[in-house]
Design a protein around this motif. Structure first.
Motif, PDB file in Angstrom:
ATOM      1  N   MET A 232     -23.691  17.370  -7.433  1.00  0.00           N
ATOM      2  CA  MET A 232     -22.229  17.531  -7.388  1.00  0.00           C
ATOM      3  C   MET A 232     -21.759  18.390  -8.563  1.00  0.00           C
ATOM      4  N   TYR A 233     -20.579  18.976  -8.360  1.00  0.00           N
ATOM      5  CA  TYR A 233     -19.999  19.769  -9.446  1.00  0.00           C
ATOM      6  C   TYR A 233     -19.712  18.887 -10.668  1.00  0.00           C
TER       7      TYR A 233
ATOM      8  N   MET B 283      -2.876  19.325  -4.016  1.00  0.00           N
ATOM      9  CA  MET B 283      -2.650  17.980  -3.462  1.00  0.00           C
ATOM     10  C   MET B 283      -1.207  17.833  -2.984  1.00  0.00           C
TER      11      MET B 283
ATOM     12  N   HIS C 287      -9.989  20.636   1.247  1.00  0.00           N
ATOM     13  CA  HIS C 287     -11.337  20.805   0.715  1.00  0.00           C
ATOM     14  C   HIS C 287     -11.814  22.245   0.900  1.00  0.00           C
TER      15      HIS C 287
ATOM     16  N   ARG D  33     -20.453  20.783  -1.321  1.00  0.00           N
ATOM     17  CA  ARG D  33     -20.733  20.277   0.037  1.00  0.00           C
ATOM     18  C   ARG D  33     -19.683  19.219   0.297  1.00  0.00           C
TER      19      ARG D  33
ATOM     20  N   TYR E 168     -15.063   9.775   8.905  1.00  0.00           N
ATOM     21  CA  TYR E 168     -15.603  10.518   7.750  1.00  0.00           C
ATOM     22  C   TYR E 168     -16.987  10.994   8.135  1.00  0.00           C
TER      23      TYR E 168
ATOM     24  N   SER F  86     -20.342  13.296   6.631  1.00  0.00           N
ATOM     25  CA  SER F  86     -20.880  13.901   5.423  1.00  0.00           C
ATOM     26  C   SER F  86     -22.382  14.058   5.570  1.00  0.00           C
TER      27      SER F  86
ATOM     28  N   ARG G  90     -24.093  13.532   2.982  1.00  0.00           N
ATOM     29  CA  ARG G  90     -24.558  12.588   1.959  1.00  0.00           C
ATOM     30  C   ARG G  90     -24.474  11.174   2.510  1.00  0.00           C
TER      31      ARG G  90
HETATM   32  C1  HEM Z   1      -7.256  17.734  -5.159  1.00  0.00           C
HETATM   33  C2  HEM Z   1      -8.009  16.723  -4.784  1.00  0.00           C
HETATM   34  C3  HEM Z   1      -9.491  16.864  -4.501  1.00  0.00           C
HETATM   35  C4  HEM Z   1     -10.368  17.765  -5.001  1.00  0.00           C
HETATM   36  C5  HEM Z   1     -10.137  18.852  -6.023  1.00  0.00           C
HETATM   37  C6  HEM Z   1     -11.648  17.466  -4.378  1.00  0.00           C
HETATM   38  C7  HEM Z   1     -12.807  18.150  -4.638  1.00  0.00           C
HETATM   39  C8  HEM Z   1     -14.059  17.743  -4.305  1.00  0.00           C
HETATM   40  C9  HEM Z   1     -15.293  18.261  -4.851  1.00  0.00           C
HETATM   41  C10 HEM Z   1     -15.392  19.401  -5.856  1.00  0.00           C
HETATM   42  C11 HEM Z   1     -16.288  17.540  -4.329  1.00  0.00           C
HETATM   43  C12 HEM Z   1     -17.778  17.662  -4.684  1.00  0.00           C
HETATM   44  C13 HEM Z   1     -18.554  18.449  -3.691  1.00  0.00           C
HETATM   45  C14 HEM Z   1     -19.873  18.887  -4.299  1.00  0.00           C
HETATM   46  O1  HEM Z   1     -19.964  19.071  -5.527  1.00  0.00           O
HETATM   47  O2  HEM Z   1     -20.832  19.094  -3.518  1.00  0.00           O
HETATM   48  C15 HEM Z   1     -15.692  16.565  -3.440  1.00  0.00           C
HETATM   49  C16 HEM Z   1     -16.408  15.640  -2.731  1.00  0.00           C
HETATM   50  C17 HEM Z   1     -15.820  14.662  -1.979  1.00  0.00           C
HETATM   51  N1  HEM Z   1     -14.491  14.542  -1.640  1.00  0.00           N
HETATM   52 FE1  HEM Z   1     -12.985  15.600  -2.402  1.00  0.00          FE
HETATM   53  N2  HEM Z   1     -11.517  16.416  -3.518  1.00  0.00           N
HETATM   54  C18 HEM Z   1     -10.217  15.997  -3.576  1.00  0.00           C
HETATM   55  C19 HEM Z   1      -9.639  14.972  -2.889  1.00  0.00           C
HETATM   56  C20 HEM Z   1     -10.299  14.166  -2.003  1.00  0.00           C
HETATM   57  C21 HEM Z   1      -9.691  13.121  -1.233  1.00  0.00           C
HETATM   58  C22 HEM Z   1      -8.199  12.726  -1.298  1.00  0.00           C
HETATM   59  C23 HEM Z   1     -10.687  12.564  -0.474  1.00  0.00           C
HETATM   60  C24 HEM Z   1     -10.646  11.447   0.521  1.00  0.00           C
HETATM   61  C25 HEM Z   1      -9.608  10.721   0.838  1.00  0.00           C
HETATM   62  C26 HEM Z   1     -11.920  13.243  -0.809  1.00  0.00           C
HETATM   63  C27 HEM Z   1     -13.171  12.949  -0.330  1.00  0.00           C
HETATM   64  C28 HEM Z   1     -14.351  13.417  -0.868  1.00  0.00           C
HETATM   65  C29 HEM Z   1     -15.661  12.802  -0.677  1.00  0.00           C
HETATM   66  C30 HEM Z   1     -15.958  11.532   0.118  1.00  0.00           C
HETATM   67  C31 HEM Z   1     -16.587  13.591  -1.376  1.00  0.00           C
HETATM   68  C32 HEM Z   1     -18.093  13.338  -1.552  1.00  0.00           C
HETATM   69  C33 HEM Z   1     -18.931  14.311  -0.837  1.00  0.00           C
HETATM   70  C34 HEM Z   1     -19.458  13.830   0.488  1.00  0.00           C
HETATM   71  O3  HEM Z   1     -18.986  12.788   1.007  1.00  0.00           O
HETATM   72  O4  HEM Z   1     -20.342  14.521   1.024  1.00  0.00           O
HETATM   73  N3  HEM Z   1     -11.635  14.230  -1.721  1.00  0.00           N
HETATM   74  N4  HEM Z   1     -14.325  16.723  -3.429  1.00  0.00           N
END
Ligand code: HEM
Length: 180
Positions: A1-2, A86, A104, A115, A133, A135, A137
């Motif tokens: 992850m980042y 957001m 995203h 990812r 959801y 993924s 992962r």
């Molecule tokens: C501005 C708000 C958000 C930003 C900047 C953001 C950004 C990111 C980033 C950078 C990752 C990592 C991906 C990686 O490094 O491979 C990520 C993963 C993830 N994000 Fe967001 N996110 C935000 C809001 C949300 C919200 C509100 C949800 C769900 C309600 C969400 C659900 C997830 C999940 C579950 C992951 C894990 C990766 C996976 O499940 O494969 N994110 N997000």
């Protein structure tokens, strides 16, 4: 992850238990400044090691720490440079969830190796939302619960989030909103 995720976790732990505990976590997981660069990508095993060490210090099972981290992430992201994104994503839960994939995708413009997961609102009836959801992962179920709870807090909603069903790489979450 980042590294942004590692920095968010560090902030959560410093807020909760102070900098000395975070320093111990860094020692225990052989983490240094090079592991905490927002725009660098790290193996998920690094992220998980940091979470699991944090869980130990919090006295929580890893799944509970992941849930807390999900809730924290929403507050962390809104104070980051992604805050305005957001705001545009939605001011109510249904709109936000419907726009989450688009949000995203705009994150991926800044972080091309991310990812990111996919969310689909499957159903909305009588204050109950069903959200799928997907993924590549695994193991992040409680993180998603925390994220959805954090989102509800942000948008002035109260209620409960639980898992409705699982199939393949998809998990359906049921959100029951407290509305009278
Ligand atoms: C501005 C708000 C958000 C930003 C900047 C953001 C950004 C990111 C980033 C950078 C990752 C990592 C991906 C990686 O490094 O491979 C990520 C993963 C993830 N994000 Fe967001 N996110 C935000 C809001 C949300 C919200 C509100 C949800 C769900 C309600 C969400 C659900 C997830 C999940 C579950 C992951 C894990 C990766 C996976 O499940 O494969 N994110 N997000």
């Amino acid at each position: 992850m980042y590294g942004m995720a590692h920095r968010a976790l560090r902030q959560m732990m410093v807020d909760r238990l102070g900098p000395a505990v975070w320093a111990r976590i860094e020692r225990e997981t052989s983490t240094g400044p090079a592991d905490l660069i927002s725009l660098c990508v790290y193996d998920d095993s690094k992220t998980l090691a940091l979470i699991s060490a944090s869980a130990t210090h919090l006295g929580l099972p890893v799944d509970e720490a992941l849930r807390d981290f999900g809730r924290y992430w929403v507050r962390y992201a809104e104070l980051s440079s992604f805050g305005p994104i957001m705001d545009f994503t939605g001011q109510d839960l249904v709109t936000f969830i419907n726009n989450l994939d688009r949000m995203h995708r705009s994150v991926v413009l800044a972080m091309p190796d991310a990812r990111v997961p996919s969310f689909t609102l499957l159903d909305e009836t009588d204050g109950r939302l069903l959200v799928r959801y997907r993924s590549d992962r695994t193991g992040l179920e409680t993180f998603v619960i925390g994220l959805l709870e954090g989102l509800m807090d942000r948008l002035g909603e109260a209620g409960e989030v639980g898992v409705a069903s699982r199939e393949g790489n998809a998990i359906d979450f049921a959100i029951r909103l407290d509305r009278n």
